[in-house]
Design an enzyme around this catalytic site. Structure first.
Site, PDB file in Angstrom:
ATOM      1  N   GLY A   1       5.189   3.793  10.784  1.00  0.00           N
ATOM      2  CA  GLY A   1       4.312   4.956  10.784  1.00  0.00           C
ATOM      3  C   GLY A   1       3.956   5.391  12.184  1.00  0.00           C
TER       4      GLY A   1
ATOM      5  N   GLY B   1      -0.650   2.732  13.507  1.00  0.00           N
ATOM      6  CA  GLY B   1      -0.115   1.393  13.651  1.00  0.00           C
ATOM      7  C   GLY B   1      -0.881   0.567  14.667  1.00  0.00           C
TER       8      GLY B   1
ATOM      9  N   CYS C   1      12.948   8.239  12.447  1.00  0.00           N
ATOM     10  CA  CYS C   1      12.399   7.531  13.598  1.00  0.00           C
ATOM     11  C   CYS C   1      13.426   7.378  14.708  1.00  0.00           C
ATOM     12  CB  CYS C   1      11.846   6.179  13.188  1.00  0.00           C
ATOM     13  SG  CYS C   1      12.827   5.303  11.970  1.00  0.00           S
TER      14      CYS C   1
ATOM     15  N   GLU D   1       6.654  -0.530  13.346  1.00  0.00           N
ATOM     16  CA  GLU D   1       7.643   0.363  13.973  1.00  0.00           C
ATOM     17  C   GLU D   1       6.932   1.693  14.128  1.00  0.00           C
ATOM     18  OE1 GLU D   1       9.691   3.424  14.217  1.00  0.00           O
ATOM     19  OE2 GLU D   1      10.717   2.873  12.360  1.00  0.00           O
TER      20      GLU D   1
ATOM     21  N   LYS E   1       0.877  -1.174   0.000  1.00  0.00           N
ATOM     22  CA  LYS E   1       0.000   0.000   0.000  1.00  0.00           C
ATOM     23  C   LYS E   1       0.910   1.218   0.000  1.00  0.00           C
ATOM     24  CE  LYS E   1      -3.182   2.774   2.742  1.00  0.00           C
ATOM     25  NZ  LYS E   1      -2.235   3.929   2.817  1.00  0.00           N
TER      26      LYS E   1
END
Length: 504
Positions: free
Chosen positions: A239, A244, A300, A263, A182
């Site tokens: 994300g 998530g 991140c 994550e 996606k």
């Protein structure tokens, strides 16, 4: 080379348009229209992925390695066009995109080498013991096998390395799992051109077209349909915590629950030992400023919190960090939504009692400038929101009363991707007292460095206890990430002529 997206989805080797469209929101250049994904497209992609699994899941390691290398080659063939559309959509500089493209092709080639070596199969053999008393033992062999079709969500902050052909896709394909991606609406054109590269590699390697499908976003229904489809056997996601967690819950609520490898977020705290702070405080402050603002803070592993012990050295560090951040100007953020969330996070922290704003700036539209705050350890412990991630170049200095309070702060942390120790030789005893705590909090512990920049290697762990990730035993970076898409199978007394080649 100029690239103009056609805006379609790739399903079973065919580019398919849909009635509804959305328009990209590029940082520069022209917007383009893209077909909106649908649950029906997800179903088609999952079904053809299942068909492909019967050949791809049992293909030789050489076949899969050749495919991974072919994808890397096709991406490099489109290098200039990828940089062009990626820069327009995200506002990322050319050098960053070139580096990220190299990381993407590098990890594809690394997985090709990894599966050829064969160690990931974790082959084990218990020889038959027919004369054992009181009961004989049968011959038992064990090997890791692919789980089936995998769903992958493109990430907003890495249009290449964590998206269409990123680490999740590379690991799944290496394992023998067809992939349904996606795409992320922040960079749909970049996703499309990389999907074209994978499509070309499928044709050149003469593989089943269902090995890879690409569906643009546009609605939340597409993501929900992907994780809930009964033919999807695992999901990779990078994300937000909220997004998530919602998908994780859907995976768990399925009639057949599946693993969701998400994550989700981390503040990546750094702990300054007394001698290091005294000897190198200003130097480390300058390094922190660079790491904190790298890529507009949209990594991140961005080190959002520095913990120091109160005293003159802490005061000097606060001053040095403020001076290091002051000259750093605004940077373009990846999307308007990310920029708005950054401003909202700043407002929340600025409005918290006991927090001092050391550096403020004007952040409007899609631009972000650094913010810096300071608070006491006591206040940080009393306000849970101060330990939550603000995605962007926002730093917080937490001033502990002493080492005991620093350890208390460490124990109060949620799960993290990374924790960092800054220490000199004289700090070894204090550092040792923190290590057991940090091991329980993070997947990666650093000394005298900065966590931005994740090496793609055999020993890397990019994960950690929740909410850093939804599975503390997994990593989304490095060759060990292939384990997410494998399961062990034991073969008892199976004749060699019937066994899979890799274990016969």
């Amino acid at each position: 080379m100029t690239f103009t997206p056609h805006g379609k989805h790739l399903i079973a080797g065919e580019w398919i348009g849909t009635k509804d469209v959305f328009e990209s929101e590029p940082a520069t250049g022209s917007a383009h229209k893209f077909s909106v994904g649908t649950p029906e497209l997800v179903a088609s992609a999952a079904e053809v992925a299942e068909e492909a699994f019967w050949s791809f899941g049992y293909a030789s390691r050489q076949t899969r390695a050749d495919f991974l290398n072919a994808i890397a080659d096709e991406i490099e063939e489109r290098a200039d066009a990828i940089t062009q559309i990626g820069s327009e959509e995200t506002g990322l500089p050319t050098a960053r995109l070139q580096g990220e493209r190299g990381r993407t092709t590098g990890q594809l080639r690394l997985f090709a080498s990894h599966i050829l070596a064969g160690d990931y199969l974790d082959r084990r053999v218990d020889e038959a013991l027919p004369d054992r008393a009181p009961l004989p033992r049968p011959e038992i062999k064990l090997m890791q096998r692919p789980v089936g079709p995998v769903g992958v969500f493109g990430a907003s902050n890495f249009p290449l390395a964590f998206s269409t052909a990123g680490g999740d896709t590379a690991a799944a394909l290496a394992a023998g799992c067809p992939v349904v991606v996606k795409g992320h609406s922040a960079h749909p054109g970049t996703g499309e051109i990389v999907a074209e590269a994978i499509h070309a590699a499928i044709k050149s390697c003469d593989l089943h077209p269902g090995v890879f499908s690409f569906i643009q976003g546009g609605t939340r229904e597409v993501g929900a349909a992907l994780v809930q489809h009964p033919l999807i056997k695992a999901v990779g996601f990078t994300g937000s915590l909220a997004g998530g967690r919602a998908l994780f819950d859907l995976c768990a609520q399925r009639p057949e629950p599946i693993p969701f490898f998400g994550e989700l977020g981390s503040v990546n705290p750094m702990f300054f030992m007394p001698a290091a702070l005294a000897n190198r405080g200003a130097e480390i402050a300058a390094g922190w400023a660079g790491s904190l603002t790298m890529g507009a803070g949209q990594f991140c592993t961005n080190p959002g919190i520095s913990v120091v012990v109160a005293g003159p050295d802490a005061d000097a560090f606060v001053e040095a960090a403020t001076k290091a951040l002051e000259p750093i100007g605004p940077q373009t953020m990846l999307t308007d939504g990310i920029a708005a969330a950054y401003r909202s996070g700043h407002a929340t922290i600025a409005g918290t009692q006991g927090v001092q704003e050391l550096l403020t700036s004007t952040c409007d539209l899609r631009n972000a400038s650094p913010y810096l705050f300071a608070t006491t350890g006591e206040n940080w412990l009393a306000n849970e929101e101060l330990g939550e991630e603000v995605f962007g170049p926002l730093g917080m200095i937490v001033i502990a009363k002493d080492m005991d309070e620093m350890r208390t702060i460490a124990k109060a942390l949620q799960g993290q991707l990374t924790c960092t120790l800054h220490l000199d030789d004289a700090d070894a005893e204090d550092a040792r007292s923190l290590m057991p705590i940090l091991e329980r909090k993070a997947g990666r512990i650093l000394a005298n460095g900065f966590p931005t920049g994740v090496e793609v290697s055999e020993a890397m762990v990019h994960g950690g206890p929740y909410p850093a990730s939804t599975n503390f035993g997994a990593t989304s970076v490095g060759t060990m990430s292939i384990r997410r898409f494998l399961r062990p199978v034991s073969y008892q007394n199976i004749p060699a002529a019937v066994l899979p080649t890799d274990i016969a």
